[in-house]
Design an enzyme around this catalytic site. Structure first.
Site, short mmCIF file in Angstrom:
data_model
loop_
_atom_site.label_atom_id
_atom_site.label_comp_id
_atom_site.label_asym_id
_atom_site.label_seq_id
_atom_site.Cartn_x
_atom_site.Cartn_y
_atom_site.Cartn_z
N LYS A 26 95.77 56.70 23.11
CA LYS A 26 95.24 55.42 23.58
C LYS A 26 95.76 55.16 24.98
CE LYS A 26 92.74 52.00 21.92
NZ LYS A 26 91.76 52.04 20.82
N ASP A 28 87.41 50.42 25.02
CA ASP A 28 88.05 49.49 24.08
C ASP A 28 87.83 48.12 24.73
OD1 ASP A 28 89.98 49.67 21.56
OD2 ASP A 28 90.81 48.11 22.81
N1 GLU Z 1 88.55 52.11 21.03
C1 GLU Z 1 87.86 52.56 19.86
C2 GLU Z 1 88.80 52.54 18.66
O1 GLU Z 1 89.65 51.69 18.59
C3 GLU Z 1 87.11 53.86 20.07
C4 GLU Z 1 87.90 55.03 20.50
C5 GLU Z 1 87.04 56.23 20.87
O2 GLU Z 1 85.83 56.18 20.77
O3 GLU Z 1 87.65 57.23 21.27
O4 GLU Z 1 88.70 53.32 17.75
#
Ligand code: GLU
Length: 450
Positions: A125, A165
């Site tokens: 992340k 996100d």
């Molecule tokens: N931010 C999204 C999550 O919390 C998607 C992450 C992604 O697609 O890599 O899962």
């Protein structure tokens, strides 16, 4: 406040105790004793100690010029948490509350969520304390370019694949992608959530919200219930919330709320989705303006929220879809929901329920879908985007949706059968955590002490 005091205050705020990270770790670890007992190898191999330690954390300065030609400074983060199952995968969050604790909690949850999808993706992340709200398009572009100027050396289609996100949508992914290409000369699937003209996947934008509703359907089906004809509460007014509202309408349910950082909107006839979309498209757009078109609706500003929670959870409804942000639903909110007849709660956001709220929902035994299971549709379709990019193909929206539906069903089955295996039928927190953990732990053991 003076320049010196402002700088000192900012510094103190940027490294608080990592409370959200500890919360996310505790939420997973407290569900693991049964699987640890059944598999002594996990302790022998020191899996817990290894799994809570990110493989790599990158923090960097992001400087950019605002429209008044002043130099602005933000902090960039990427936490490469676990690559046992595949390349690091997880979004980027641009929001003023971003700090190492928030990014680590999100990265930690991402490991288990991604494992639960059954796909070959590790957990990571990233993000920045940059606040996109009220910034011009050109400011956003310059920020994204500067952010990628450092990040590009740490990511790649087989190493680490960021996505969106909160605060990062197609526009931001586009600027990030453009800069990556400029720096590396490579047109490749280094980011997901791309535009459809340049390598994006049909259905990615809708996937988290739609997937969350599919997940709720599976929970309800097992209990002989359905969403059709039911009133539903949705919090948030971003990508996840609005696609949740969209899918609820498709299933003939009635979503009656949305919310943003300024207030909550309640419309008993059902939320006017096109109007909310157009309000949120405006820079600094507020939900309060909704009342000009629908005088019968109700708007509650944050200042009028109950002291022990959030106005959005105080309306009677059959199902709730928290889709805004972490810790947006307190124990008092959970109690109010259940008292008002709520039978189902599916988390579109990451860790939206406070720990005490989760424990209460588990005790009461309503259908509760934790985010690591219920909102995994977004990252799952991201993996489908990676697969399409690697094969130089583009699938139709129908094909992606078929896969999304299958993956959400499989996630539900994995979590619910694991819950049964460990003697807590219906507990998808325990089932989901153990199912995800087991995949990661086994892959870590296979790969040795790394
Ligand atoms: N931010 C999204 C999550 O919390 C998607 C992450 C992604 O697609 O890599 O899962």
């Amino acid at each position: 406040m003076s320049y010196v005091s402002r700088t000192l205050q900012g510094l103190k705020q940027s490294f608080p105790a990592q409370t959200e990270f500890y919360q996310a770790v505790e939420e997973v670890l407290e569900t693991l004793p049964p699987v640890l007992e059944a598999n002594p190898r996990y302790e022998e191999q020191n899996i817990l100690r290894r799994i809570i330690e990110p493989e790599r954390q990158i923090t960097f300065r992001v400087t950019w010029m605002d429209d008044d030609n002043r130099i602005q400074v933000n902090r960039g983060h990427r936490v490469q948490f676990n690559s046992a199952l595949g390349p690091y995968k997880g979004g980027l969050r641009f929001h003023p509350t971003v700090n190492p604790s928030i990014i680590k909690f999100l990265g930690f949850e991402q490991i288990f969520k991604n494992a639960l999808t059954g796909l070959a993706i590790g957990g990571g992340k990233g993000g920045s304390n940059f606040d996109p709200r009220g910034r011009s398009d050109m400011e956003i572009m310059r920020f994204c370019q500067s952010f990628m100027t450092e990040l590009y050396r740490h990511v790649g289609p087989t190493t680490d694949v960021p996505a969106g996100d909160i605060g990062v949508g197609t526009r931001e992914i586009a600027y990030l992608f453009g800069q990556y290409k400029r720096l590396t000369k490579r047109f490749e699937g280094v980011l997901t959530g791309k535009g459809l003209l340049w390598g994006g996947s049909a259905g990615r934008e809708a996937a988290t919200g739609h997937g969350c509703v599919y997940f709720a359907q599976h929970m309800l089906e097992d209990r002989g219930e359905q969403l059709e004809g039911q009133r539903c509460l949705v919090s948030g007014a971003g990508n996840v919330a609005l696609h949740t509202v969209e899918k609820l309408y498709e299933l003939n349910a009635t979503p009656v709320t949305v919310s943003d950082s300024k207030g909550t909107l309640y419309h008993a006839d059902g939320i006017d989705l096109p109007l909310v979309r157009s309000l949120k498209r405006q820079p600094n757009g507020s939900l309060a303006a909704y009342m000009e078109e629908h005088t019968e609706a109700e708007y509650t500003p944050v200042s009028d929220y109950p002291a022990d929670g959030h106005a959005v959870w105080r309306y009677p409804a059959f199902a709730a879809f928290p889709s805004a942000t972490q810790n947006e639903l307190t124990r008092a909110d959970a109690e109010a929901l259940v008292e008002n007849g709520c039978q189902c709660l599916a988390e579109g956001a990451n860790m939206p329920c406070e720990a005490e709220a989760v424990h209460f929902l588990e005790d009461v035994g309503i259908a509760y879908g934790p985010g690591k299971a219920a909102n995994a549709g977004g990252v799952a379709v991201s993996q489908l985007e990676m697969a399409q990019n690697a094969r130089m193909q583009a699938w139709s929206e129908e094909r992606v949706d078929e896969h999304l539906q299958r993956i959400m069903r499989e996630i539900y089955l994995r979590a619910s059968t694991t819950a049964e295996e460990f003697g807590v039928p219906g507990n998808l927190v325990v089932g989901g955590n153990i199912a995800g953990f087991r995949r990661v732990a086994e892959a870590m053991i296979d790969q040795g002490a790394v």
